[in-house]
Design a protein around this motif. Structure first.
Motif, PDB file in Angstrom:
ATOM      1  N   LYS A 144      45.589  40.181  45.109  1.00 52.98           N
ATOM      2  CA  LYS A 144      45.942  40.153  46.250  1.00 52.98           C
ATOM      3  C   LYS A 144      45.367  39.647  47.406  1.00 52.98           C
ATOM      4  N   SER A 145      44.437  39.024  47.056  1.00 55.06           N
ATOM      5  CA  SER A 145      43.674  38.345  48.293  1.00 55.06           C
ATOM      6  C   SER A 145      43.884  36.896  48.195  1.00 55.06           C
ATOM      7  N   GLU A 146      43.450  36.168  49.476  1.00 48.92           N
ATOM      8  CA  GLU A 146      43.512  34.750  49.302  1.00 48.92           C
ATOM      9  C   GLU A 146      41.823  34.351  49.251  1.00 48.92           C
ATOM     10  N   LEU A 147      41.761  33.027  49.056  1.00 47.21           N
ATOM     11  CA  LEU A 147      40.440  32.755  48.972  1.00 47.21           C
ATOM     12  C   LEU A 147      39.426  32.757  50.177  1.00 47.21           C
ATOM     13  N   ASP A 148      40.324  32.344  51.058  1.00 48.77           N
ATOM     14  CA  ASP A 148      39.418  32.566  52.468  1.00 48.77           C
ATOM     15  C   ASP A 148      38.904  33.943  52.638  1.00 48.77           C
ATOM     16  N   ASP A 149      39.808  34.967  52.208  1.00 50.67           N
ATOM     17  CA  ASP A 149      39.203  36.275  52.444  1.00 50.67           C
ATOM     18  C   ASP A 149      38.104  36.690  51.489  1.00 50.67           C
ATOM     19  N   LEU A 150      38.101  36.372  50.201  1.00 53.28           N
ATOM     20  CA  LEU A 150      37.147  36.499  49.481  1.00 53.28           C
ATOM     21  C   LEU A 150      35.698  35.700  49.661  1.00 53.28           C
ATOM     22  N   LEU A 151      35.936  34.608  50.566  1.00 53.40           N
ATOM     23  CA  LEU A 151      34.870  33.958  50.899  1.00 53.40           C
ATOM     24  C   LEU A 151      34.205  34.246  52.284  1.00 53.40           C
ATOM     25  N   SER A 152      35.015  34.902  53.277  1.00 55.50           N
ATOM     26  CA  SER A 152      34.537  35.156  54.641  1.00 55.50           C
ATOM     27  C   SER A 152      34.864  36.546  55.183  1.00 55.50           C
ATOM     28  N   GLU A 200      33.706  42.313  53.575  1.00 62.50           N
ATOM     29  CA  GLU A 200      33.519  43.506  54.077  1.00 62.50           C
ATOM     30  C   GLU A 200      34.960  44.285  53.896  1.00 62.50           C
ATOM     31  N   LYS A 201      35.884  43.700  54.338  1.00 63.80           N
ATOM     32  CA  LYS A 201      37.305  44.507  54.096  1.00 63.80           C
ATOM     33  C   LYS A 201      37.499  44.366  52.736  1.00 63.80           C
ATOM     34  N   LEU A 202      37.420  43.600  51.821  1.00 62.69           N
ATOM     35  CA  LEU A 202      37.605  43.715  50.545  1.00 62.69           C
ATOM     36  C   LEU A 202      36.554  44.651  49.678  1.00 62.69           C
ATOM     37  N   ASN A 203      35.410  44.960  50.134  1.00 59.20           N
ATOM     38  CA  ASN A 203      34.554  45.957  49.686  1.00 59.20           C
ATOM     39  C   ASN A 203      35.098  47.216  50.017  1.00 59.20           C
ATOM     40  N   GLN A 204      35.767  47.562  51.087  1.00 59.08           N
ATOM     41  CA  GLN A 204      36.270  48.867  51.645  1.00 59.08           C
ATOM     42  C   GLN A 204      37.416  49.033  50.715  1.00 59.08           C
ATOM     43  N   GLY A 260      34.571  64.212  39.331  1.00 63.61           N
ATOM     44  CA  GLY A 260      33.221  64.740  39.719  1.00 63.61           C
ATOM     45  C   GLY A 260      32.381  63.564  40.239  1.00 63.61           C
ATOM     46  N   VAL A 261      32.843  62.405  40.287  1.00 64.67           N
ATOM     47  CA  VAL A 261      32.026  61.270  40.809  1.00 64.67           C
ATOM     48  C   VAL A 261      32.372  60.865  42.069  1.00 64.67           C
ATOM     49  N   THR A 262      31.742  60.444  43.108  1.00 64.82           N
ATOM     50  CA  THR A 262      31.919  59.880  44.039  1.00 64.82           C
ATOM     51  C   THR A 262      31.289  58.450  44.352  1.00 64.82           C
ATOM     52  N   ILE A 263      31.976  57.512  44.964  1.00 63.11           N
ATOM     53  CA  ILE A 263      31.464  56.080  44.857  1.00 63.11           C
ATOM     54  C   ILE A 263      30.912  56.054  46.328  1.00 63.11           C
ATOM     55  N   ASP A 264      29.487  55.308  46.221  1.00 67.77           N
ATOM     56  CA  ASP A 264      28.598  55.047  47.564  1.00 67.77           C
ATOM     57  C   ASP A 264      29.289  54.067  48.099  1.00 67.77           C
ATOM     58  N   ARG A 265      29.158  53.098  47.412  1.00 67.10           N
ATOM     59  CA  ARG A 265      29.438  51.607  47.961  1.00 67.10           C
ATOM     60  C   ARG A 265      29.864  50.504  46.800  1.00 67.10           C
ATOM     61  N   VAL A 266      30.426  49.602  47.248  1.00 68.87           N
ATOM     62  CA  VAL A 266      30.999  48.754  46.350  1.00 68.87           C
ATOM     63  C   VAL A 266      30.448  47.239  46.997  1.00 68.87           C
ATOM     64  N   GLU A 267      29.899  46.626  46.387  1.00 73.37           N
ATOM     65  CA  GLU A 267      29.667  44.929  47.109  1.00 73.37           C
ATOM     66  C   GLU A 267      30.122  44.176  46.069  1.00 73.37           C
ATOM     67  N   ILE A 268      30.801  42.957  46.607  1.00 74.51           N
ATOM     68  CA  ILE A 268      31.133  41.470  45.995  1.00 74.51           C
ATOM     69  C   ILE A 268      29.904  40.761  45.830  1.00 74.51           C
ATOM     70  N   LYS A 269      29.419  40.525  44.845  1.00 73.36           N
ATOM     71  CA  LYS A 269      28.024  39.727  44.529  1.00 73.36           C
ATOM     72  C   LYS A 269      28.250  38.239  44.822  1.00 73.36           C
ATOM     73  N   ASP A 270      29.073  37.823  44.099  1.00 73.35           N
ATOM     74  CA  ASP A 270      29.270  36.012  44.009  1.00 73.35           C
ATOM     75  C   ASP A 270      30.693  35.971  43.581  1.00 73.35           C
ATOM     76  N   VAL A 271      31.329  34.830  44.193  1.00 70.25           N
ATOM     77  CA  VAL A 271      32.587  34.074  43.926  1.00 70.25           C
ATOM     78  C   VAL A 271      32.409  32.785  43.523  1.00 70.25           C
ATOM     79  N   SER A 272      32.417  32.500  42.109  1.00 70.43           N
ATOM     80  CA  SER A 272      32.477  31.271  41.420  1.00 70.43           C
ATOM     81  C   SER A 272      33.770  30.517  41.745  1.00 70.43           C
TER      82      SER A 272
END
Length: 326
Positions: free
Chosen positions: A126-134, A137-141, A155-167
Motif C-alpha cells: 500500500k505504500s510508495e518507496l519514498d514513504d518507506l524511506l522517509s 512514523e506514519k507506517l509504524n502507526q 489478551g495481547v496489546t501491541i506496545d509499538r512497531v518499528e521498521i528496522k531496515d529497507v533493502s
C-alpha cells in the motif's frame, strides 16, 4: 497404644507435607497464574506469591506479563510504485489478559508473529518507496493498528512497531544515487549562478563609482599591492596602469602649452592644416625649409616629452614603492 498413636500422627504429618509440596505453586512478580480445574477455567487469575492448588485436579499455567521483543523476518514485496523491496521490523507487545491469552488462542506468540508478517507485507503493497524511506512514523502507526486489532481478542496489546531496515535492489540504489547527485549538481549550479549575478551587479556599481572618481582606482591598486606584499612569500610584478600614464599626460599638457615652450608637432601640423592655401598658386621655395624646421622641432619636443614622462613615471613608481614599504 501410645506408640500406635504416634505412628498415625507421623503418617498423617508426612502425608500432609507431601500434599502441600504437591499442591504448592509459586508465582513470580512478573507472572500470573491461570488455574484449570478438571479442564475448566477456575476462579480468578492467581496473583504473585505462594498459591495452593488441588493435586491431580487443578492445573496451573503461568503467563509472562513482561514486554516481549519479537523480530519480524524480512518480507519481500512490491510497493505501489512497482519497486521490489525487502523490509524487516520488530514488534513490542505484552499480555494484559492472561485468561484470554491461554483460552482464546493456542500460542499467542506465534499468532502475533504471523499477524505481524502479514500486516508488514500489506503495508509494503500500500505504500510508495519514498514513504518507506522517509515517512516511517506514519507506517509504524498503521502497522501497529493492523496488528493490534486482532490481538485485542487474544489478551495481547501491541506496545509499538518499528521498521528496522529497507533493502533496495542494486539497480535502484544506483538510480537513486544518480538522481541525488544530479539534484545536488543542479542546486550547486543555481547557487553559483546566483553568486555570479550578485557579484556582477556589485562589480558594475564599483565600475561606475571608479569611473566617477578615477583616484579610487589608484587607491584600490595600492590596497591590492599592500595585501599581496604583506605575505612576503612571492615576487610582486607591478604594471603601470594606463590610467596613470593618462593622468601624467594630462598633467604634462598644460606645461607644453605654456608661452615659453614651442607647440608640439601635432599642433603645428593642425595649424598648417587649418591655414587656407591656394592650390593654384605656385609653391614657395622656402616651404621645404619650413617643413624641415617643423619636423626638427617636433622631434625635439617628442624627445623632451618622453624624458618628462619617464621622469614622472619614475617618481610615481618611487611613491608607490614607498607606500608599499610603509
Amino acid at each position: 497404644m501410645v506408640e500406635e498413636l504416634v505412628g498415625v500422627v507421623a503418617a498423617v504429618g508426612a502425608g500432609a507435607l507431601v500434599y502441600v509440596a504437591s499442591a504448592a505453586r509459586v508465582v513470580k512478580q512478573y507472572e500470573r497464574g491461570v488455574v484449570f480445574r478438571l479442564g475448566r477455567l477456575h476462579g480468578d487469575v492467581r496473583r504473585p506469591g505462594f498459591n495452593l492448588v488441588i493435586p491431580a485436579v487443578d492445573r496451573m499455567r503461568k503467563v509472562n506479563l513482561q514486554i516481549v521483543t519479537m523480530p519480524i523476518p524480512a518480507q519481500e514485496g512490491i510497493t505501489r510504485d512497482n519497486v521490489t523491496v525487502r523490509v524487516d521490523a520488530v514488534v513490542y507487545f505484552k499480555v494484559v489478559d492472561p485468561s484470554a491469552a491461554i483460552v482464546n488462542v493456542e500460542d499467542y506468540r506465534f499468532a502475533v508473529s504471523q499477524m505481524a508478517q502479514t500486516s508488514l507485507r500489506s503495508i509494503i503493497g500500500k505504500s510508495e518507496l519514498d514513504d518507506l524511506l522517509s515517512n516511517r512514523e506514519k507506517l509504524n502507526q498503521g502497522l501497529e493498528l493492523m496488528i493490534d486489532s486482532p490481538a485485542v481478542e487474544w489478551g495481547v496489546t501491541i506496545d509499538r512497531v518499528e521498521i528496522k531496515d529497507v533493502s533496495l535492489p542494486d539497480t535502484m540504489k544506483r538510480s537513486m544515487a544518480r538522481q541525488a547527485e544530479a539534484d545536488r549538481e543542479r542546486r550547486a549550479r543555481l547557487i553559483n549562478a546566483d553568486a555570479e549575478y550578485q557579484a556582477s551587479k556589485k562589480l558594475a556599481q564599483a565600475a561606475h563609482q571608479m569611473a566617477d572618481t578615477p583616484s579610487a582606482l589608484q587607491l584600490r591598486l595600492l590596497q591590492t599591492v599592500m595585501a599581496v606584499a604583506a605575505e612576503k612569500n612571492s615576487t610582486l610584478v607591478l604594471p603601470i596602469p594606463v590610467e596613470l600614464l593618462r593622468f601624467l599626460e594630462r598633467g604634462a599638457q598644460p606645461a607644453a602649452e605654456s608661452p615659453g615652450r614651442p607647440r608640439d608637432a601635432g599642433d603645428v601640423e593642425s595649424a598648417n592644416r587649418t591655414e587656407p592655401t591656394d592650390r593654384t598658386e605656385p609653391t614657395d621655395r622656402a616651404e621645404p625649409t619650413d617643413r624641415a624646421e617643423i619636423e626638427e622641432r617636433a622631434v625635439d619636443l617628442t624627445e623632451q616629452r618622453t624624458v618628462d614622462l619617464t621622469e614622472q613615471a619614475g617618481e610615481a613608481m618611487e611613491r608607490l614603492r614607498r607606500a608599499v614599504e610603509q
